[in-house]
Motif scaffolding. Structure first.
Motif, PDB file in Angstrom:
ATOM      1  N   SER A  36      10.961  18.794  25.738  1.00 49.24           N
ATOM      2  CA  SER A  36       9.542  19.108  25.689  1.00 49.24           C
ATOM      3  C   SER A  36       8.720  18.099  26.449  1.00 49.24           C
ATOM      4  N   GLY A  37       7.524  18.476  26.814  1.00 51.40           N
ATOM      5  CA  GLY A  37       6.577  17.581  27.448  1.00 51.40           C
ATOM      6  C   GLY A  37       6.950  17.239  28.866  1.00 51.40           C
ATOM      7  N   ARG A  97      14.271  16.078  22.543  1.00 46.03           N
ATOM      8  CA  ARG A  97      12.809  16.217  22.432  1.00 46.03           C
ATOM      9  C   ARG A  97      12.204  14.840  22.667  1.00 46.03           C
ATOM     10  N   GLU A  99       8.643  12.758  22.961  1.00 49.32           N
ATOM     11  CA  GLU A  99       7.211  12.798  22.674  1.00 49.32           C
ATOM     12  C   GLU A  99       6.615  11.441  23.020  1.00 49.32           C
ATOM     13  N   ASP A 101       4.279   9.823  21.739  1.00 51.47           N
ATOM     14  CA  ASP A 101       3.436   9.732  20.560  1.00 51.47           C
ATOM     15  C   ASP A 101       2.912   8.327  20.294  1.00 51.47           C
TER      16      ASP A 101
END
Length: 158
Positions: A36-37, A97, A99, A101
């Motif tokens: 993702s991302g 995944r 992120e 964050d």
């Protein structure tokens, strides 16, 4: 056999440094689903692949490179422990995944992989970019720098 091992270590180092190479004997693990991302385009995903390759090839040098730590006695010992626990199992990445964050240069990576015997591995790492290169925080026993105290989790005394 020694030549194949040297080629495998060299390939892991190339992947860990972010260079692209097509070496038939050491191709990186590829996921069956997309990460993702935008992290896959900025190197964090490649760091996760380099970690899995280092495990598969039992490469302490590859782990040290992807961990972004100095090649010293303590890091060799910790890499040997990581390889004893997870190395040489033929891990295949099923999902990653990434992120961002914790900011543009720090985030988390969630890895799902399976070994050739079907045993799953799930792990979460902190990923961080240092001088343009992404590393996984896999080394936990780094010695403190001279003159610095390590953080304490003890309750404050009264």
């Amino acid at each position: 056999m020694e030549r194949r091992r040297l080629l495998a270590v060299a390939a892991v180092l190339v992947v860990a440094s972010g260079c692209s190479s097509q070496d038939d004997e050491a191709t990186p693990s590829h996921p069956t689903s997309a990460s993702s991302g935008s992290a896959s385009s900025d190197g964090a995903r490649e760091a996760v692949d380099a970690y899995v390759d280092a495990l598969n090839f039992r490469s302490a040098t590859g782990l040290i490179a992807v961990g972004g730590v100095e090649d010293e006695k303590w890091s060799r010992q910790e890499a040997a422990q990581i390889l004893a626990d997870r190395g040489g199992r033929g891990w295949k990445v099923e999902d990653v995944r990434i992120e961002h964050d914790m900011g543009p240069d720090t985030g988390s990576a969630r890895l799902v992989a399976e070994d050739r015997a079907g045993k799953p591995m799930r792990d979460t790492f902190t990923v961080r970019r240092q001088r343009g290169t992404w590393h996984l925080v896999v080394f936990t026993h780094q010695p403190t720098e001279p003159g610095k105290e390590s953080a304490s989790t003890d309750e404050p005394g009264s």
